[in-house]
Design a protein around this motif. Sequence first.
Motif, PDB file in Angstrom:
ATOM      1  N   ALA A 127      -7.761  -8.909 -29.488  1.00 43.24           N
ATOM      2  CA  ALA A 127      -7.712  -8.939 -27.892  1.00 43.24           C
ATOM      3  C   ALA A 127      -8.670  -8.642 -27.029  1.00 43.24           C
ATOM      4  CB  ALA A 127      -6.605  -8.467 -28.747  1.00 43.24           C
ATOM      5  N   ASN A 143      -9.650 -16.310 -27.633  1.00 44.35           N
ATOM      6  CA  ASN A 143      -8.464 -17.083 -27.980  1.00 44.35           C
ATOM      7  C   ASN A 143      -7.895 -18.168 -28.698  1.00 44.35           C
ATOM      8  OD1 ASN A 143      -5.634 -17.444 -25.838  1.00 44.35           O
ATOM      9  ND2 ASN A 143      -6.637 -19.796 -26.143  1.00 44.35           N
ATOM     10  N   HIS A 189      -0.891 -11.231 -25.386  1.00 45.68           N
ATOM     11  CA  HIS A 189      -1.613 -11.590 -26.524  1.00 45.68           C
ATOM     12  C   HIS A 189      -0.840 -10.071 -26.644  1.00 45.68           C
ATOM     13  CE1 HIS A 189      -5.016 -14.853 -25.854  1.00 45.68           C
ATOM     14  NE2 HIS A 189      -3.799 -15.436 -26.453  1.00 45.68           N
TER      15      HIS A 189
END
Length: 231
Positions: A127, A143, A189
């Motif tokens: 992240a 991702n 996220h």
Amino acid sequence: MGDVVAMPETTGAGPRRGGPANLKAMAAQEIRRRVFSGQLRPGAKIDQDALADELGISKLPVREALITLDHEGVVEHIARRGAYVARMTREDIRDHYRVFGLVSGLAAERAARNLSPESLQALTDLADRMAAETDPAEQERLNFEFHRRINHASGSRRLVSILGLLAKTVSHGFYEAHEDWPGKASEDHRRILNALAARSAARAKSLVEKHFADGGERAVALLEQQGFWDR
């Protein structure tokens, strides 16, 4: 997620040339790309011979790819006339993302109970790298890896298998086509990570479901921008 639409979060590397299965997958991927980029519009006939020539492959894997895409709802076979791009609606796209979110949410719910401290740290590192990255292609790759790790942490081969099938049939291009998507995805996220770290299975499930539902709205906007529904 390229100019085609695999999940706001689930596209992977394209198939390698080689055996019949790879050639079929390559043909299917190319047809999806042309459909979801607006190059092939709903109702358009797909020229199988021309496509085989352009890809440098025989007609058989193209025909097999079209059968697969018919099952996915991307292509429609009309008896004695050939294969045509299916007339998908905006709700069809939204529904697909919602279903993707529901299954991904189940995986996140399981992962909240299963993730080790080391795996949580690896997700946090991903992240962080994604938030600092500026190259859309690399953002897409990170991702994909972020969600892949959560899915596999579910410990369910069945969920991972279903997610793999769903990922092949949706459009991508979020990081390139929507300037605000990287920031939105980064915020999502972080929330998902916090829920996983807190072992809050219900919250992780809910956040992931919403994340993908929001992705469905972005996918519809992207396809509208590309003229998918224009006559």
